[in-house]
Design an enzyme around this catalytic site. Structure first.
Site, mmCIF file in Angstrom:
data_model
loop_
_atom_site.group_PDB
_atom_site.id
_atom_site.type_symbol
_atom_site.label_atom_id
_atom_site.label_comp_id
_atom_site.label_asym_id
_atom_site.label_seq_id
_atom_site.Cartn_x
_atom_site.Cartn_y
_atom_site.Cartn_z
ATOM 1 N N ARG A 84 0.788 -1.234 0.000
ATOM 2 C CA ARG A 84 0.000 0.000 0.000
ATOM 3 C C ARG A 84 0.824 1.291 0.000
ATOM 4 O O ARG A 84 0.258 2.381 -0.005
ATOM 5 C CB ARG A 84 -0.982 0.034 1.183
ATOM 6 C CG ARG A 84 -2.044 -1.046 1.133
ATOM 7 C CD ARG A 84 -2.719 -1.202 2.476
ATOM 8 N NE ARG A 84 -3.570 -0.067 2.796
ATOM 9 C CZ ARG A 84 -4.876 -0.015 2.560
ATOM 10 N NH1 ARG A 84 -5.485 -1.039 1.971
ATOM 11 N NH2 ARG A 84 -5.591 1.029 2.911
ATOM 12 N N ASP A 85 2.140 1.202 0.018
ATOM 13 C CA ASP A 85 2.926 2.431 -0.008
ATOM 14 C C ASP A 85 4.249 2.235 -0.748
ATOM 15 O O ASP A 85 5.291 2.740 -0.330
ATOM 16 C CB ASP A 85 3.192 2.922 1.419
ATOM 17 C CG ASP A 85 3.645 4.388 1.457
ATOM 18 O OD1 ASP A 85 3.314 5.135 0.511
ATOM 19 O OD2 ASP A 85 4.327 4.769 2.425
ATOM 20 N N LEU A 86 4.205 1.495 -1.853
ATOM 21 C CA LEU A 86 5.407 1.291 -2.652
ATOM 22 C C LEU A 86 5.718 2.575 -3.413
ATOM 23 O O LEU A 86 4.855 3.123 -4.098
ATOM 24 C CB LEU A 86 5.209 0.136 -3.637
ATOM 25 C CG LEU A 86 6.455 -0.273 -4.420
ATOM 26 C CD1 LEU A 86 7.423 -1.033 -3.509
ATOM 27 C CD2 LEU A 86 6.086 -1.126 -5.618
ATOM 28 N N SER A 125 0.872 6.915 -0.091
ATOM 29 C CA SER A 125 1.416 8.067 -0.813
ATOM 30 C C SER A 125 0.563 8.301 -2.053
ATOM 31 O O SER A 125 0.493 7.442 -2.943
ATOM 32 C CB SER A 125 2.881 7.810 -1.197
ATOM 33 O OG SER A 125 3.660 7.612 -0.036
#
Length: 213
Positions: A84-86, A125
């Protein structure tokens, strides 16, 4: 709770392309309890630093990064987790080109029953999020949201430009939901049609059109 969960998820994923979390504990510091993680030390730089240094990353290295990140994501997804935040800041590359995903702080167990963020609140992000992360009608995001993020990262590395970047967050969201970015090959003619097509597939608006997550 997120901190403790990151430790548990990190300990559950043992794969060469994911930074290991070995333990989590707490100490009393000046009368207050402080939690800490014991993590693998990786000597290298983030993909953001690499891009800043090179301005554009050669396709051969982009392919290598893409393959290695995909391996790490496969292990994370196998553990029942969506990262969920790569983003470039959360991927390390060593001098020997070993690639490692880090920061599982907003990763979410797919079977988790209790949300740790406010209902409806976005966690992650914005610029690397997939369209379905903003559409409740699509249901819970799965591993294909991480693949979308990988596509955005590869696009940015290969072209030196982010496909959705804007100073206005509302415009970024509109770009993600509605706008198809220019093909990577238009910004960098040296890219092969194969690489361009892989990136286009990864960033498809409809997650059913992406590779299986």
């Amino acid at each position: 709770k997120r901190f403790l969960r990151e430790a548990e998820i990190g300990k559950a994923v043992e794969q060469d392309n994911v930074v290991r979390c070995f333990d989590c504990d707490a100490l009393m510091v000046e009368g207050q309890q402080q939690h800490f993680l014991v993590m693998e030390y990786v000597e290298g730089q983030t993909l953001r630093d690499l891009l800043t240094e090179l301005e554009r990353v050669p396709e051969e290295l982009c392919r290598h990064i893409g393959i290695e990140v995909a391996k790490g994501l496969a292990a994370i997804h196998e553990a029942g987790v969506v990262h969920r935040d790569l983003k470039p800041e959360n991927v390390l590359i060593t001098p020997d080109h070993v690639v490692k995903i880090m920061d599982l702080g907003v990763a979410r167990l797919q079977a988790e029953a209790v949300r740790l963020s406010q209902t409806g609140a976005f966690v992650g992000s914005l610029e690397y999020a997939a369209p379905e992360q903003f559409r409740s009608s699509d249901g819970e995001p799965d591993g294909r949201a991480d693949l979308h993020a990988l596509g955005v990262v590869l696009y940015e590395l290969a072209t030196g430009q982010h496909p959705y970047r804007d100073e206005d967050a509302a415009k970024v969201l509109r770009h993600i939901l509605d706008d198809t970015p220019r093909k990577a090959g238009e910004l960098n003619p040296q890219l092969s049609p194969f690489f361009e097509e892989v990136v286009q597939t990864l960033i498809a608006k409809d997650r059913a059109q992406r590779f299986a997550g």
